[in-house]
Enzyme design. Structure first.
Site, short mmCIF file in Angstrom:
data_model
loop_
_atom_site.label_atom_id
_atom_site.label_comp_id
_atom_site.label_asym_id
_atom_site.label_seq_id
_atom_site.Cartn_x
_atom_site.Cartn_y
_atom_site.Cartn_z
N LYS A 67 0.12 4.29 -0.40
CA LYS A 67 -0.51 5.51 0.15
C LYS A 67 -0.22 6.70 -0.78
CE LYS A 67 -0.27 3.35 4.65
NZ LYS A 67 -0.25 3.48 6.09
N ASN A 113 0.87 -1.18 0.00
CA ASN A 113 0.00 0.00 0.00
C ASN A 113 0.91 1.24 0.00
OD1 ASN A 113 -1.82 2.03 0.48
ND2 ASN A 113 -2.32 1.40 2.58
N GLY A 164 2.11 2.41 10.78
CA GLY A 164 3.07 3.51 10.63
C GLY A 164 3.73 3.94 11.94
N GLU A 180 -7.09 4.83 7.53
CA GLU A 180 -6.83 6.25 7.26
C GLU A 180 -8.03 6.89 6.57
OE1 GLU A 180 -3.05 5.66 5.30
OE2 GLU A 180 -2.19 5.11 7.24
N SER A 184 3.07 -2.01 10.47
CA SER A 184 4.51 -2.07 10.72
C SER A 184 5.14 -3.43 10.45
CB SER A 184 4.84 -1.58 12.13
OG SER A 184 4.41 -0.23 12.30
N GLU A 223 -5.70 -4.82 10.49
CA GLU A 223 -4.70 -3.78 10.73
C GLU A 223 -5.04 -3.03 12.02
OE1 GLU A 223 -2.56 -2.65 6.84
OE2 GLU A 223 -4.32 -1.38 7.00
N HIS A 272 -9.74 1.28 4.47
CA HIS A 272 -8.48 1.48 5.19
C HIS A 272 -8.72 2.45 6.35
CE1 HIS A 272 -4.42 2.69 6.21
NE2 HIS A 272 -4.02 1.56 5.64
P1 PGA Z 1 2.60 0.37 7.72
O1 PGA Z 1 1.15 0.58 7.00
O2 PGA Z 1 3.16 -0.92 7.18
O3 PGA Z 1 3.40 1.55 7.31
O4 PGA Z 1 2.33 0.31 9.19
C1 PGA Z 1 0.28 -0.48 6.81
C2 PGA Z 1 -1.01 0.01 6.16
O5 PGA Z 1 -1.46 1.10 6.51
O6 PGA Z 1 -1.59 -0.67 5.31
#
Ligand code: PGA
Length: 257
Positions: free
Chosen positions: A12, A10, A174, A98, A213, A168, A96
């Site tokens: 982003k 992903n 993140g 976010e 992460s 997640e 997601h």
């Molecule tokens: P990350 O993001 O691996 O940077 O924690 C995962 C995601 O948001 O899909």
């Protein structure tokens, strides 16, 4: 039941035509050794056509990070499922955290997007997960059950046969904090059991990815868990070497399974 692993990147809101070209080249150059898993890349809308073209002749496919639940019309700034299929997408990320948090996508809109993706012929990759506060209040299962139920009510249990789920935990995205393999496994088993209540065979076959992460140094332990069928990778997917190392860890688990 044998479930084919998926490692998804992903990206982003990252990338330029130049960095995207180098990243895809780096991944395709090294991905052949991970031939026992599915690899999916999720670039931004504006890089989709470029990524799709660069992936021609490889086994890697691309997907969109979002879609609008309609086919066409007066929806300024939005992109529909059929347009994404036309651009070469096979998957769409749905719900997601976010988007749920920053763009205020509620349960109903997420369910409508899931349905629209399937109607267009895209495989929805539905993201579910709890906040730190919800975990501390022991509401993890309740929150995830609600996120799954709102989709199931809209599309019915059979629809899970053409979908992928990503667990997640929001506190792990993140942040550098990862759920322990045991914490993740517990929730993955809960998700599978939840779907099994509606449809046992589909629950056994559905791929449930872990995201939050995931890095080359923790991927193997996560992928060794019985109900973890791959990963949704954010930060580490922007570096070809790290992403390939995670793919290789998944491939190793796939071969041993
Ligand atoms: P990350 O993001 O691996 O940077 O924690 C995962 C995601 O948001 O899909």
């Amino acid at each position: 039941m044998h479930r084919r692993f998926i490692v998804a990147g992903n990206w982003k809101m990252h990338g330029s035509r130049d960095t995207v070209m180098r990243l895809v080249k780096g991944i395709t150059d090294g991905a052949a050794v991970s031939s026992d898993i599915d690899i999916v890349l999720f670039p931004t809308y504006v890089h989709l056509a470029q990524v799709h073209a660069l992936l021609q002749g490889t086994a890697i496919v691309c997907g969109a990070q979002n879609l609008y639940p309609g086919t066409q019309g007066a929806f300024t700034g939005e992109v529909s499922g059929p347009m994404l299929v036309d651009a070469g997408c096979c998957y769409a990320l749905i719900g997601h955290s976010e988007r749920r948090a920053i763009l205020h996508e509620g349960l109903e809109l997420v369910a409508a997007k899931f349905q629209a993706a399937q109607q267009a012929g895209l495989i929805p990759l539905l993201c579910v997960g709890e906040t730190q506060a919800e975990r501390e209040h022991k509401q993890t299962e309740q929150v995830i059950a609600q996120q799954l139920a709102s989709v199931m009510e809209k599309v019915g249990a059979e629809a899970w046969s053409q979908a992928v789920i990503a667990y997640e935990p929001i506190w792990a995205i993140g942040t550098g904090l990862t759920a322990t393999p045991e914490q993740a496994q517990h929730v993955h088993a809960f998700i599978r059991a939840y779907i099994a209540k509606q449809h046992v065979a589909i629950a056994g076959g559905i791929r449930i990815l872990y995201g939050g992460s995931v890095k080359p140094d923790n991927a193997a332990q996560l992928f060794a868990m019985p109900d973890i069928d791959g990963g949704l990778i954010g930060g580490a997917s922007l570096d070809a070497k790290s992403f390939l190392a995670i793919c290789a860890a998944a491939n190793k688990s796939a071969v041993m399974a």
